[in-house]
Design a protein around this motif. Structure first.
Motif, mmCIF file in Angstrom:
data_model
loop_
_atom_site.group_PDB
_atom_site.id
_atom_site.type_symbol
_atom_site.label_atom_id
_atom_site.label_comp_id
_atom_site.label_asym_id
_atom_site.label_seq_id
_atom_site.Cartn_x
_atom_site.Cartn_y
_atom_site.Cartn_z
ATOM 1 N N GLY A 121 0.804 -1.211 0.000
ATOM 2 C CA GLY A 121 0.000 0.000 0.000
ATOM 3 C C GLY A 121 0.838 1.262 0.000
ATOM 4 N N HIS A 122 0.162 2.395 -0.224
ATOM 5 C CA HIS A 122 0.854 3.664 -0.396
ATOM 6 C C HIS A 122 -0.098 4.801 -0.046
ATOM 7 C CE1 HIS A 122 2.491 7.101 -2.766
ATOM 8 N NE2 HIS A 122 3.658 6.497 -2.652
ATOM 9 N N THR A 123 0.403 5.780 0.666
ATOM 10 C CA THR A 123 -0.345 7.022 0.881
ATOM 11 C C THR A 123 0.489 8.159 0.314
ATOM 12 O OG1 THR A 123 -1.442 8.413 2.536
ATOM 13 C CG2 THR A 123 0.525 7.245 3.262
ATOM 14 N N ARG A 124 -0.116 9.000 -0.511
ATOM 15 C CA ARG A 124 0.633 9.884 -1.413
ATOM 16 C C ARG A 124 0.609 11.349 -1.002
ATOM 17 N NH1 ARG A 124 -0.921 12.248 -7.068
ATOM 18 N NH2 ARG A 124 1.119 12.597 -8.039
ATOM 19 N N TRP A 125 1.756 11.980 -1.128
ATOM 20 C CA TRP A 125 1.890 13.436 -1.128
ATOM 21 C C TRP A 125 2.314 13.802 -2.544
ATOM 22 C CZ3 TRP A 125 5.869 17.117 -1.766
ATOM 23 C CH2 TRP A 125 5.576 18.394 -1.316
ATOM 24 N N ALA A 126 1.430 14.466 -3.286
ATOM 25 C CA ALA A 126 1.600 14.625 -4.724
ATOM 26 C C ALA A 126 2.792 15.507 -5.073
ATOM 27 C CB ALA A 126 0.328 15.211 -5.329
ATOM 28 N N THR A 127 3.606 15.043 -6.034
ATOM 29 C CA THR A 127 4.677 15.849 -6.606
ATOM 30 C C THR A 127 4.510 15.934 -8.129
ATOM 31 O OG1 THR A 127 6.130 13.906 -6.685
ATOM 32 C CG2 THR A 127 6.341 15.365 -4.770
ATOM 33 N N HIS A 128 4.511 14.777 -8.792
ATOM 34 C CA HIS A 128 4.338 14.747 -10.245
ATOM 35 C C HIS A 128 2.925 14.248 -10.560
ATOM 36 C CE1 HIS A 128 8.676 14.919 -9.879
ATOM 37 N NE2 HIS A 128 8.766 15.223 -11.158
ATOM 38 N N GLY A 129 2.123 15.116 -11.146
ATOM 39 C CA GLY A 129 0.748 14.758 -11.467
ATOM 40 C C GLY A 129 -0.205 15.200 -10.374
ATOM 41 N N GLY A 130 -1.412 15.570 -10.783
ATOM 42 C CA GLY A 130 -2.407 16.090 -9.853
ATOM 43 C C GLY A 130 -2.948 15.024 -8.917
ATOM 44 N N VAL A 131 -3.837 15.469 -8.029
ATOM 45 C CA VAL A 131 -4.453 14.565 -7.055
ATOM 46 C C VAL A 131 -5.658 13.913 -7.729
ATOM 47 C CG1 VAL A 131 -5.501 14.372 -4.774
ATOM 48 C CG2 VAL A 131 -3.654 16.021 -5.170
ATOM 49 N N THR A 132 -5.408 12.792 -8.386
ATOM 50 C CA THR A 132 -6.457 12.052 -9.090
ATOM 51 C C THR A 132 -6.338 10.577 -8.741
ATOM 52 O OG1 THR A 132 -5.105 11.546 -11.031
ATOM 53 C CG2 THR A 132 -6.283 13.672 -11.029
ATOM 54 N N GLN A 133 -7.401 9.837 -9.019
ATOM 55 C CA GLN A 133 -7.373 8.403 -8.739
ATOM 56 C C GLN A 133 -6.345 7.709 -9.622
ATOM 57 O OE1 GLN A 133 -11.235 6.611 -8.742
ATOM 58 N NE2 GLN A 133 -10.517 4.650 -7.982
ATOM 59 N N ALA A 134 -6.217 8.140 -10.856
ATOM 60 C CA ALA A 134 -5.240 7.524 -11.758
ATOM 61 C C ALA A 134 -3.809 7.725 -11.270
ATOM 62 C CB ALA A 134 -5.400 8.103 -13.166
ATOM 63 N N ASN A 135 -3.551 8.868 -10.635
ATOM 64 C CA ASN A 135 -2.193 9.156 -10.159
ATOM 65 C C ASN A 135 -1.897 8.537 -8.800
ATOM 66 O OD1 ASN A 135 -1.515 10.607 -12.434
ATOM 67 N ND2 ASN A 135 -2.165 12.575 -11.573
ATOM 68 N N ALA A 136 -2.933 8.045 -8.130
ATOM 69 C CA ALA A 136 -2.711 7.374 -6.848
ATOM 70 C C ALA A 136 -1.934 6.081 -7.067
ATOM 71 C CB ALA A 136 -4.049 7.081 -6.163
ATOM 72 N N HIS A 137 -1.111 5.719 -6.100
ATOM 73 C CA HIS A 137 -0.392 4.447 -6.138
ATOM 74 C C HIS A 137 -1.274 3.368 -5.514
ATOM 75 C CE1 HIS A 137 3.872 6.366 -6.374
ATOM 76 N NE2 HIS A 137 2.969 7.294 -6.650
ATOM 77 N N PRO A 138 -0.993 2.097 -5.767
ATOM 78 C CA PRO A 138 0.086 1.485 -6.552
ATOM 79 C C PRO A 138 -0.148 1.593 -8.062
ATOM 80 C CG PRO A 138 -0.674 0.001 -4.807
ATOM 81 C CD PRO A 138 -1.697 1.089 -4.944
ATOM 82 N N HIS A 139 0.950 1.412 -8.818
ATOM 83 C CA HIS A 139 0.904 1.446 -10.282
ATOM 84 C C HIS A 139 1.258 0.068 -10.854
ATOM 85 C CE1 HIS A 139 0.268 5.729 -10.485
ATOM 86 N NE2 HIS A 139 1.296 5.941 -9.684
ATOM 87 N N LEU A 140 0.594 -0.286 -11.943
ATOM 88 C CA LEU A 140 0.805 -1.576 -12.599
ATOM 89 C C LEU A 140 1.560 -1.412 -13.912
ATOM 90 C CD1 LEU A 140 -2.794 -3.033 -12.153
ATOM 91 C CD2 LEU A 140 -0.764 -3.668 -10.833
#
Length: 593
Positions: free
Chosen positions: A69-88
């Motif tokens: 799991g991951h909890t994000r503080w945004a740097t690259h890319g806006g605060v969107t569901q697509a930009n939330a981690h994890p990434h596949l």
């Protein structure tokens, strides 16, 4: 910034719920979005959302032997569901979470897109999933694929990866922190040992340039550069679950405010032991710098002031992110005192690493003994504050001041005087926590609820402390607050004083006279003068509000005033319906530069 939590175990269990529980502990590291991934057969199932975790559940995710799991503080890319981690990756069989910044991600992304890879986010992090996919296609195992992909990255990064058909977590670190929790038939990974409290009894800190492979029964650690394995060196995790719980308090910030008197008592009792070798190092140095960021930077400025005035040592405080401006002065005879609650602040780690390369001695004043800063240091002074969960620091800041006061008095030959000053401050801070004073802080906060601006002034120590008071109102209650030395008011800022604007005047018993003229200047322009300090005689000369009754507290007279303003900022946040533990746009452990 971001928080990472992972589990790998022998038996299938609701690992997604365990991962989410770990992320809740780490949420102070970022709360723009969050997500959890688990292995399901030959695929990976992901659940991710924007915003804070709150009461969210992940019961829709199936039982598994591995979760991440991951909890994000945004740097690259806006605060969107697509930009939330994890990434596949493109195959949906490799999942990545990331903390840091991949500085060359744009060129890597272009290469991958040219080769046909499809990206679903704007983040730099997703690049790593596709790089690993490319390496796996050559037939290598996941640890080798992660290693080879990671060597293509530039920047300070920590990544954790798993593959759907494998039963292992692979982690790699350069700059951003990762800690391994050891268990029986299960292992954990987290950005902070706090998330492992109550689960792992022993932990291993992953060092820069290392890659770890975690399976249910074992952990191996090797060099990213050479692939050579190194022996495991674990240590006990001594924090208790109670230290991470709000208990009877509505918020961590209020709990941590109330813990300050007891922490200062402990510092008075044992703090001098860790400071004796620091004092000796300073005596042997040609030059001494104190550095920190944010509140730690303000503590550094106050500590330098005390070392100059009490011990007559020419010390300079420097904002850590600006330390490159004095780096040419650093030699093997330089001593640097670096202040950091987490010990993971990148703006601190970068300059002190460079200074050590020039031979400088490093003293870490930190709250996390196993942190990167502590492991880099020649000497370490533990803050003794316990885990601090609220993003806005309270108890770690006052502990820094208590230690610095002891150091200054120790170097002037008056350690006992310093201990008395810390104990006196502890007693006066405790007096500010009575039900009557808590109620008064709430009343005072109500009087500020419509204010758009706040000015905080003082002289000497109070003038330096005014910066921390102003910051508490800015970061906790979103009130624009500006601090300055009282004597500087007439040199420009007085133009901003209008009728009704609140102006806090911090003044100890020895500093009040120097602030009287500034208070008079504010009064003449219709400003709202608010006296903070054991200074009743001041109000007979320059009328103003006196919301709290303070008693003299010597060198640390500012701490009772500070705790009153911490409480006021806390209640003002509640009045404005702001979460005081998690202010917008901020994170507690700033691990990017």
């Amino acid at each position: 910034m971001c928080g990472i939590f992972g589990i790998v175990k022998a038996e299938k269990t609701p690992v997604a719920e365990q991962v989410l529980a770990g992320l809740k502990v780490l949420e102070y590291r970022g709360y723009d979005s969050w997500g959890v991934a688990v292995a399901v057969g030959e695929k990976i199932q992901v659940s991710k959302q924007i915003g804070k975790i709150g009461a969210a559940k992940v019961t829709d995710l199936p039982d598994s032997t591995v979760g991440l799991g991951h909890t994000r503080w945004a740097t690259h890319g806006g605060v969107t569901q697509a930009n939330a981690h994890p990434h596949l990756d493109c195959t949906g069989t490799v999942v990545v979470v990331h903390n840091g910044i991949i500085t060359n991600y744009q060129s890597l992304k272009i290469e991958l897109q040219t080769a046909g890879h499809q990206f679903k986010s704007e983040t730099d992090s997703e690049v790593m999933a596709h790089l690993i996919e490319v390496e796996l296609a050559t037939g290598v195992l996941l640890p080798i694929a992660v290693r080879q992909a990671f060597l293509k990255l530039e920047g300070q990064n920590a990544l954790v990866v798993f593959q759907a058909d494998g039963q292992q977590l692979v982690a790699v670190r350069q700059g951003s922190p990762l800690v391994i929790g050891l268990g029986r038939d299960q292992q954990w990974l987290a950005s902070d040992p706090a998330a492992l409290v109550g689960q792992a009894e022993r932990i291993i800190y992953l060092e820069d340039g290392e890659l770890a492979v975690l399976s249910p029964q074992q952990v191996t650690i090797s060099s990213v550069e050479t692939g050579k394995k190194r022996p495991l060196r674990s240590e006990a995790l001594n924090w208790t679950p109670q230290a991470l719980d709000k208990g009877k308090f509505a918020h961590f910030m209020l709990k941590e405010i109330q813990e300050q008197p007891a922490i200062l008592e402990q510092v008075a009792a044992v703090g001098g032991l860790a400071l004796a070798p620091v004092a000796e190092a300073i005596r042997q140095a040609d030059q001494v710098f104190l550095l920190g960021c944010g509140s730690a930077g303000f503590a550094a400025a106050i500590g330098a002031h005390w070392l100059r005035t009490l011990a007559q040592i020419p010390v300079q405080a420097v904002v850590a992110s600006e330390f490159d401006t004095v780096m040419p002065l650093v030699t093997a005879k330089t001593v640097i005192l670096a202040l950091s609650q987490s010990g993971e602040t990148m703006d601190v780690l970068v300059p002190v690493t460079a200074a050590k390369a020039k031979g400088a001695r490093l003293v870490a004043i930190t709250n996390v003994i196993g942190s990167s800063l502590a492991r880099l240091a020649d000497l370490t002074v533990p803050l003794l504050a316990g885990p601090e969960q609220a993003v806005a620091t309270t108890k770690a800041f006052t502990s820094k001041l208590a230690h610095l006061a002891l150091l200054a008095e120790l170097m002037s030959g008056q350690l006992e005087t310093g201990q008395i000053a810390v104990r006196t401050a502890s007693q006066e801070m405790a007096a500010m926590l009575t039900p009557e004073n808590l109620a008064q802080a709430e009343i005072f906060a109500q009087s500020l609820k419509t204010a758009e601006h706040l000015y905080v002034i003082g002289r000497g120590t109070s003038g330096l402390l005014s910066a921390e008071v102003a910051l508490k109102f800015k970061e906790t209650a979103y009130l624009h607050a500006e601090s300055l030395a009282a004597g500087e008011l007439k040199h420009g800022t007085l133009a901003l004083i209008e009728p009704g604007i609140p102006c806090l005047v911090l003044a100890s018993e020895t500093e009040v006279t120097a602030s009287l003229s500034a208070a008079a200047e504010i009064t003449a322009r219709g400003g709202r003068v608010i006296w903070l300090g054991p200074t009743p005689e001041a109000t007979t000369k320059i009328p103003g509000e006196v919301p709290f009754n303070f008693q003299p507290a010597g060198l640390l007279s500012g701490l009772p005033q500070l705790i009153a303003m911490q409480l006021t900022a806390y209640y003002l946040a509640l009045i404005k319906k702001i979460d005081p533990d998690k202010p917008r746009n901020l994170a507690k452990s700033v691990t990017v530069g």
